[in-house]
Scaffold this motif. Structure first.
Motif, PDB file in Angstrom:
ATOM      1  N   ALA A 288       0.907  -1.065   0.039  1.00  0.00           N
ATOM      2  CA  ALA A 288       0.200  -0.081  -0.058  1.00  0.00           C
ATOM      3  C   ALA A 288       1.027   1.306  -0.077  1.00  0.00           C
ATOM      4  CB  ALA A 288      -0.923   0.073   1.065  1.00  0.00           C
ATOM      5  N   ALA A 289       1.901   1.238   0.797  1.00  0.00           N
ATOM      6  CA  ALA A 289       2.780   2.637   0.872  1.00  0.00           C
ATOM      7  C   ALA A 289       3.519   2.528  -0.667  1.00  0.00           C
ATOM      8  CB  ALA A 289       3.851   2.219   1.895  1.00  0.00           C
TER       9      ALA A 289
ATOM     10  N   ALA B  50       2.459   1.696  -3.499  1.00  0.00           N
ATOM     11  CA  ALA B  50       1.622   2.189  -4.571  1.00  0.00           C
ATOM     12  C   ALA B  50       1.214   3.769  -4.117  1.00  0.00           C
ATOM     13  CB  ALA B  50       0.120   1.638  -4.249  1.00  0.00           C
ATOM     14  N   PHE B  51       1.239   4.099  -2.772  1.00  0.00           N
ATOM     15  CA  PHE B  51       0.957   5.731  -2.307  1.00  0.00           C
ATOM     16  C   PHE B  51       2.001   6.360  -2.759  1.00  0.00           C
ATOM     17  CE2 PHE B  51       1.600   8.668   1.067  1.00  0.00           C
ATOM     18  CZ  PHE B  51       0.392   9.668   0.629  1.00  0.00           C
ATOM     19  N   LEU B  52       3.196   5.797  -2.774  1.00  0.00           N
ATOM     20  CA  LEU B  52       4.584   6.610  -3.112  1.00  0.00           C
ATOM     21  C   LEU B  52       4.555   6.953  -4.414  1.00  0.00           C
ATOM     22  CD1 LEU B  52       7.013   7.894  -1.723  1.00  0.00           C
ATOM     23  CD2 LEU B  52       8.276   5.709  -2.313  1.00  0.00           C
ATOM     24  N   ALA B  53       4.161   5.893  -5.150  1.00  0.00           N
ATOM     25  CA  ALA B  53       4.068   6.067  -6.889  1.00  0.00           C
ATOM     26  C   ALA B  53       3.061   7.022  -6.995  1.00  0.00           C
ATOM     27  CB  ALA B  53       3.940   4.769  -7.258  1.00  0.00           C
ATOM     28  N   ALA B  54       1.981   7.041  -6.596  1.00  0.00           N
ATOM     29  CA  ALA B  54       0.851   7.843  -6.914  1.00  0.00           C
ATOM     30  C   ALA B  54       1.109   9.584  -6.566  1.00  0.00           C
ATOM     31  CB  ALA B  54      -0.385   7.549  -6.132  1.00  0.00           C
ATOM     32  N   THR B  55       1.965   9.546  -5.655  1.00  0.00           N
ATOM     33  CA  THR B  55       2.229  11.039  -5.005  1.00  0.00           C
ATOM     34  C   THR B  55       3.595  11.591  -5.453  1.00  0.00           C
ATOM     35  OG1 THR B  55       3.122   9.955  -2.890  1.00  0.00           O
ATOM     36  CG2 THR B  55       0.921  10.776  -3.017  1.00  0.00           C
TER      37      THR B  55
ATOM     38  N   ARG C 226       2.408   6.862  17.123  1.00  0.00           N
ATOM     39  CA  ARG C 226       1.464   6.245  17.821  1.00  0.00           C
ATOM     40  C   ARG C 226       0.957   5.024  16.987  1.00  0.00           C
ATOM     41  NH1 ARG C 226       0.578   9.245  21.861  1.00  0.00           N
ATOM     42  NH2 ARG C 226       0.924  11.545  21.880  1.00  0.00           N
ATOM     43  N   PHE C 227       0.821   5.434  15.532  1.00  0.00           N
ATOM     44  CA  PHE C 227       0.384   4.432  14.766  1.00  0.00           C
ATOM     45  C   PHE C 227       1.542   2.938  14.786  1.00  0.00           C
ATOM     46  CE2 PHE C 227      -2.130   7.873  12.900  1.00  0.00           C
ATOM     47  CZ  PHE C 227      -3.191   7.303  13.063  1.00  0.00           C
ATOM     48  N   SER C 228       2.533   3.441  14.600  1.00  0.00           N
ATOM     49  CA  SER C 228       3.754   2.583  14.562  1.00  0.00           C
ATOM     50  C   SER C 228       3.626   1.487  15.910  1.00  0.00           C
ATOM     51  CB  SER C 228       5.032   3.273  14.597  1.00  0.00           C
ATOM     52  OG  SER C 228       6.158   2.259  14.561  1.00  0.00           O
ATOM     53  N   ALA C 229       3.224   2.226  16.971  1.00  0.00           N
ATOM     54  CA  ALA C 229       3.143   1.391  18.297  1.00  0.00           C
ATOM     55  C   ALA C 229       1.914   0.573  18.106  1.00  0.00           C
ATOM     56  CB  ALA C 229       2.915   2.497  19.386  1.00  0.00           C
ATOM     57  N   LEU C 230       0.903   0.898  17.391  1.00  0.00           N
ATOM     58  CA  LEU C 230      -0.255   0.129  16.989  1.00  0.00           C
ATOM     59  C   LEU C 230       0.073  -1.068  15.756  1.00  0.00           C
ATOM     60  CD1 LEU C 230      -3.199   2.361  17.318  1.00  0.00           C
ATOM     61  CD2 LEU C 230      -2.532   0.753  18.791  1.00  0.00           C
ATOM     62  N   GLY C 231       1.248  -0.998  15.131  1.00  0.00           N
ATOM     63  CA  GLY C 231       1.617  -2.004  14.409  1.00  0.00           C
ATOM     64  C   GLY C 231       1.372  -1.667  12.907  1.00  0.00           C
ATOM     65  N   VAL C 232       0.909  -0.370  12.774  1.00  0.00           N
ATOM     66  CA  VAL C 232       0.186   0.203  11.656  1.00  0.00           C
ATOM     67  C   VAL C 232       1.363   1.254  10.818  1.00  0.00           C
ATOM     68  CG1 VAL C 232      -1.376   1.848  10.425  1.00  0.00           C
ATOM     69  CG2 VAL C 232      -2.059   0.354  12.313  1.00  0.00           C
ATOM     70  N   PRO C 233       1.825   0.612   9.424  1.00  0.00           N
ATOM     71  CA  PRO C 233       2.910   1.624   9.041  1.00  0.00           C
ATOM     72  C   PRO C 233       2.089   3.024   8.735  1.00  0.00           C
ATOM     73  CG  PRO C 233       2.410  -0.151   7.454  1.00  0.00           C
ATOM     74  CD  PRO C 233       1.768  -0.297   9.011  1.00  0.00           C
ATOM     75  N   ALA C 234       2.932   4.135   8.760  1.00  0.00           N
ATOM     76  CA  ALA C 234       2.371   5.272   8.570  1.00  0.00           C
ATOM     77  C   ALA C 234       3.308   6.362   8.053  1.00  0.00           C
ATOM     78  CB  ALA C 234       1.932   5.834   9.874  1.00  0.00           C
ATOM     79  N   VAL C 235       2.941   7.393   7.204  1.00  0.00           N
ATOM     80  CA  VAL C 235       3.946   8.414   6.767  1.00  0.00           C
ATOM     81  C   VAL C 235       3.053   9.797   7.007  1.00  0.00           C
ATOM     82  CG1 VAL C 235       4.556   6.966   4.744  1.00  0.00           C
ATOM     83  CG2 VAL C 235       2.748   8.118   4.447  1.00  0.00           C
ATOM     84  N   ASN C 236       3.878  10.706   6.748  1.00  0.00           N
ATOM     85  CA  ASN C 236       3.263  12.316   6.852  1.00  0.00           C
ATOM     86  C   ASN C 236       3.275  12.601   5.540  1.00  0.00           C
ATOM     87  OD1 ASN C 236       4.067  12.603  10.154  1.00  0.00           O
ATOM     88  ND2 ASN C 236       5.951  11.569   9.005  1.00  0.00           N
ATOM     89  N   TYR C 237       2.120  12.995   4.945  1.00  0.00           N
ATOM     90  CA  TYR C 237       1.755  13.621   3.795  1.00  0.00           C
ATOM     91  C   TYR C 237       0.821  14.732   3.917  1.00  0.00           C
ATOM     92  CZ  TYR C 237       0.840  14.041  -1.276  1.00  0.00           C
ATOM     93  OH  TYR C 237       0.556  14.636  -2.468  1.00  0.00           O
TER      94      TYR C 237
END
Length: 358
Positions: free
Chosen positions: A290-291, A293-298, A313-324
């Protein structure tokens, strides 16, 4: 009707909606009216399920898609500095929160209103109290009390990033190192032991310290270890018996907080080290499909996030996250804070294209 009484019109374009949000004051701790307006606008959309916890509003699609993407943004701003109401000058929208981060919130609201058949299930999170002490942070409250609302395969924090992906974030740790001596009259200094002078060896370690550069998912994170404060001295005629050096360690997200603390104690072996504040980093997760695909789209470009953000906080929940987000992080909190209208449109268009497969 005042700006805080008028309902939010989600049919406005992103720039106009940002201006509307800026003219709706929501300094940290005073977000209820804006949270009410966001909740009301979202509950009018039949394709979303809406929940609320305090002044935190969460809206979700439930389409049975194989993956869920979460978009999050905070509703609060720093105190207004004579920069409300908003105004437009050419391509720039000026006002408190334009960059940090009501432009990102406007993009979220626009997507929530218009994406009825996305290719991922979507969660939209609007939270309070990001700009003040961590204990009041609304996303932290949700992570603690409603973690199921934040379940996702990938998260995008709409923090200002100049319309460029900033992956993860670095961790931060502050520690105090106490140096001791013997107090004496300055006229008879040989009877004392100057604690401030003992800082020389400690500062020498810091001056010669070589911070790591770490590559994670193709992004380079640069660590830093620095003295940020020195306290010592009793009076102009007294040899001090104590000196406290405060250091700040910005560590790459491949280190845990425990590993970061162990590293500090290794660097300052022989000294008493008291950790006074700490927050973990967040891995960028750009290897996730998903990341990618997101990177390619942006635009295909990304850089490391050197500051700390709520992606941790997302990382601590096991959710990969980016700032955008469309705002410029260098303009956050400034009296002359502004955001490019074209950047708001660009971020919305790119997210829409990615989330619809177009």
């Amino acid at each position: 009707m005042s700006s805080s009484d008028a309902p939010l019109d989600l049919s406005l374009d992103g720039g106009a909606l940002t201006a509307r949000l800026v003219d709706f004051p929501s300094v940290s701790g005073d977000e209820q009216a804006l949270a009410d307006a966001v909740e009301s606008a979202l509950r009018a959309l039949p394709h979303l399920a809406v929940d609320r916890y305090g002044n935190n509003v969460v809206a979700r699609t439930n389409l049975g898609r194989p993956e869920r993407v979460l978009l999050a943004g905070h509703l609060d701003t720093v105190p207004i500095a004579d920069n409300v109401p908003s105004y437009v000058d050419g391509d720039l929208l000026y006002g408190c929160g334009t960059s940090d981060m009501k432009s990102g919130v406007a993009v979220q609201l626009r997507l929530a209103a218009t994406l009825t058949e996305p290719n991922h299930d979507l969660t939209f999170v609007f939270y309070d109290c990001e700009e003040i002490e961590a204990s009041r942070n609304g996303l932290g409250h949700l992570a603690k009390h409603r973690p199921d609302w934040l379940a996702a395969d990938f998260a995008i924090l709409m923090e200002p990033s100049g319309a460029m992906v900033e992956g993860g974030c670095q961790g931060t740790m502050r520690a105090q190192i106490a140096l001791t001596g013997t107090r004496a009259h300055a006229a008879r200094s040989w009877l004392g032991d100057n604690a401030i002078h003992h800082a020389a060896e400690l500062l020498g370690r810091l001056a010669s310290y070589e911070p790591r550069r770490v590559e994670i998912d193709g992004l380079e994170y640069r660590e830093g270890l620095n003295a940020v404060k020195i306290e010592g001295g009793v009076a102009g005629n007294v040899i001090p018996d104590e000196c406290v050096v405060t250091v700040n360690f910005r560590f790459a997200p491949d280190r845990s907080e425990a590993e970061a603390e162990d590293h500090l104690r290794e660097v300052f072996a022989g000294y008493r080290v008291l950790v006074t504040d700490s927050a973990p980093g967040a891995l960028p997760g750009l290897a996730q499909p998903a990341a990618q695909a997101f990177l390619a789209a942006t635009g295909g470009r990304a850089r490391a996030k050197f500051g700390w953000t709520d992606v941790a906080r997302f990382s601590a929940l096991g959710v990969p996250a980016v700032n955008y987000g469309p705002g410029d992080p260098n303009l956050a909190h400034k009296r002359e804070e502004h955001c490019s209208l074209s950047a708001i449109a660009e971020v919305e268009d790119r997210l829409r294209a990615w989330l619809t497969g177009s």
